[in-house]
Design an enzyme around this catalytic site. Structure first.
Site, PDB file in Angstrom:
ATOM      1  N   HIS A 131       0.842  -1.199   0.000  1.00 52.71           N
ATOM      2  CA  HIS A 131       0.000   0.000   0.000  1.00 52.71           C
ATOM      3  C   HIS A 131       0.885   1.261   0.000  1.00 52.71           C
ATOM      4  CE1 HIS A 131      -3.588  -2.288   0.517  1.00 52.71           C
ATOM      5  NE2 HIS A 131      -3.457  -2.546   1.791  1.00 52.71           N
ATOM      6  N   ARG A 295     -16.794  -8.477   1.476  1.00 52.03           N
ATOM      7  CA  ARG A 295     -18.026  -7.873   1.984  1.00 52.03           C
ATOM      8  C   ARG A 295     -19.093  -7.967   0.916  1.00 52.03           C
ATOM      9  NH1 ARG A 295     -20.808  -3.052   2.289  1.00 52.03           N
ATOM     10  NH2 ARG A 295     -19.488  -2.207   0.634  1.00 52.03           N
TER      11      ARG A 295
HETATM   12  P1  A3P Z   1     -16.469  -3.924  -0.442  1.00 51.63           P
HETATM   13  O1  A3P Z   1     -16.211  -3.610   0.991  1.00 51.63           O
HETATM   14  O2  A3P Z   1     -16.980  -2.751  -1.206  1.00 51.63           O
HETATM   15  O3  A3P Z   1     -17.316  -5.129  -0.633  1.00 51.63           O
HETATM   16  P2  A3P Z   1      -9.069  -4.857  -0.338  1.00 51.63           P
HETATM   17  O4  A3P Z   1      -8.919  -6.221  -0.890  1.00 51.63           O
HETATM   18  O5  A3P Z   1      -8.176  -3.844  -0.997  1.00 51.63           O
HETATM   19  O6  A3P Z   1      -9.026  -4.851   1.135  1.00 51.63           O
HETATM   20  O7  A3P Z   1     -10.508  -4.366  -0.788  1.00 51.63           O
HETATM   21  C1  A3P Z   1     -11.646  -4.989  -0.240  1.00 51.63           C
HETATM   22  C2  A3P Z   1     -12.804  -4.769  -1.187  1.00 51.63           C
HETATM   23  O8  A3P Z   1     -12.660  -5.663  -2.302  1.00 51.63           O
HETATM   24  C3  A3P Z   1     -14.099  -5.136  -0.508  1.00 51.63           C
HETATM   25  O9  A3P Z   1     -15.067  -4.277  -1.117  1.00 51.63           O
HETATM   26  C4  A3P Z   1     -14.265  -6.572  -0.903  1.00 51.63           C
HETATM   27  O10 A3P Z   1     -15.569  -7.059  -0.802  1.00 51.63           O
HETATM   28  C5  A3P Z   1     -13.772  -6.540  -2.344  1.00 51.63           C
HETATM   29  N1  A3P Z   1     -13.320  -7.847  -2.836  1.00 51.63           N
HETATM   30  C6  A3P Z   1     -12.630  -8.804  -2.172  1.00 51.63           C
HETATM   31  N2  A3P Z   1     -12.403  -9.843  -2.968  1.00 51.63           N
HETATM   32  C7  A3P Z   1     -12.964  -9.570  -4.159  1.00 51.63           C
HETATM   33  C8  A3P Z   1     -13.085 -10.289  -5.391  1.00 51.63           C
HETATM   34  N3  A3P Z   1     -12.575 -11.502  -5.536  1.00 51.63           N
HETATM   35  N4  A3P Z   1     -13.726  -9.693  -6.413  1.00 51.63           N
HETATM   36  C9  A3P Z   1     -14.249  -8.452  -6.275  1.00 51.63           C
HETATM   37  N5  A3P Z   1     -14.184  -7.738  -5.133  1.00 51.63           N
HETATM   38  C10 A3P Z   1     -13.542  -8.282  -4.083  1.00 51.63           C
END
Ligand code: A3P
Length: 329
Positions: A131, A295
């Protein structure tokens, strides 16, 4: 561009930098315009002064809550598809969370007490997830001569804000005493802080635009993807990713459905349904359930959490900050 010599005493410098304690789960310190988790400064020092990059290293970079988990899964499945065919029942991504298959770069170094050896035994090519803002990366990663490649995923700031707010609340409830646990952390408070750039590695738009600008300058070294495009056209984006990191799909692989199998393996619904992602936990300096990373996985969910006025405020701040940059979300 940060030179490594500026980072020699990061661990000592951190306590002297402006402090922000209203953004759970970590206290943040402002360094060169970015709000960085205080606990990561020793790792930044290590990364700049002692970490040995390899020309084959592939960095998977995102602003938090912008698609890190998904990018890790796609990158891992793509690079390792010969050894681990995506439809295999015992594929590592069916047994381990994406964050175990591709480790976080700076938090792993921080968790190892700043040791540069954490990734030394990893086979090449190493996939390293970060990050860290582009301008805070060392030259031994960003210089053309390093050979390293960076894949970045950006996401709409409103969805990033909402996802981040909900995640931060879960993370700060994780039970570790060193995490910030504010009595109140409403979406209104989170929005105000976010608009002021005060969030982990914020300002979000500056994080995004730095990587975007670099992807324009050096498209062979920095690939810039968008979460929303990936949702719309996952196969196309997986092929782009594979081409960029030097693992292009052959015609036979495409005909055999390998791209689609990777898309399916890494899809939100599939990953979320796996036992390891329902009940497993991740240790990244604090302990959090894998399920917190899955989520909703859609674009535009912000509408269920912030009012049109709040959205307009954030859009206005971002639009103003990006004026003249040539970048648009
Ligand atoms: P939401 O909270 O909007 O659902 P990171 O991975 O950077 O922590 O970001 C998390 C976000 O990516 C969350 O968004 C999560 O649900 C979503 N996410 C995780 N896995 C995913 C996947 N395989 N495809 C699409 N979105 C995904």
């Amino acid at each position: 561009m940060a030179t490594s010599s500026n980072f020699m005493d990061m661990a000592k410098l951190a306590p002297t930098l402006p402090l922000e304690r209203r953004c759970p789960p970590f206290p943040l310190r402002q360094f060169r315009g970015f709000w960085m988790p205080e606990g990561l400064f020793p790792a930044l020092e290590t990364i700049h002064s002692r970490f040995q990059t390899r020309p084959s290293d592939i960095f998977l970079a995102c602003f938090p809550k912008s698609g890190t988990t998904w990018l890790k899964a796609l990158g891992f499945a793509t690079v390792n598809r010969r050894e681990h065919p995506p439809s295999g029942e015992d594929h590592p991504l069916r047994l381990h969370g994406p964050h175990d298959c591709v480790k976080f770069f700076e938090p792993s170094i921080a968790a190892a007490g700043g040791s540069e050896d954490v990734f030394a035994a990893f086979p090449s090519p190493r996939l390293l997830s970060t990050h860290i803002p582009y301008s805070l990366l060392p030259e031994h990663i960003t210089a053309d001569s390093s050979g390293c490649r960076i894949v970045y995923v950006c996401r709409d700031p409103k969805d990033t804000l909402v996802s981040s707010w909900l995640f931060s609340k879960k993370a700060s409830a994780a039970g570790n005493v060193e995490l910030l646990k504010p009595a109140s952390y409403t979406i209104n408070e989170a929005l105000e802080l976010f608009c002021d750039g005060r969030c982990v590695t914020g300002p979000q738009w500056r994080h995004v635009v730095e990587y975007w600008e670099e992807s324009q300058r050096r498209p062979e070294k920095v690939l810039f993807l968008r979460y929303e495009d990936m949702l719309r056209e996952p196969a196309r984006n997986v092929k782009k990713l594979a081409d960029f990191i030097g693992y292009p799909f052959s015609g036979e692989e495409e005909a055999a459905g390998v791209v689609d199998a990777i898309v399916e393996l890494c899809s939100f619904d599939h990953l979320r349904s796996l036992e390891v992602n329902k009940t497993g936990v991740l240790e990244v300096g604090f302990t959090i359930g894998n399920k917190s990373f899955f989520r909703k996985g859609v674009a535009g969910d912000w509408i269920n959490y912030i009012s049109p006025e709040m959205a307009a405020k954030l859009d206005g701040v971002v639009g103003e900050a990006l004026r003249g940059s040539g970048f648009r979300f």
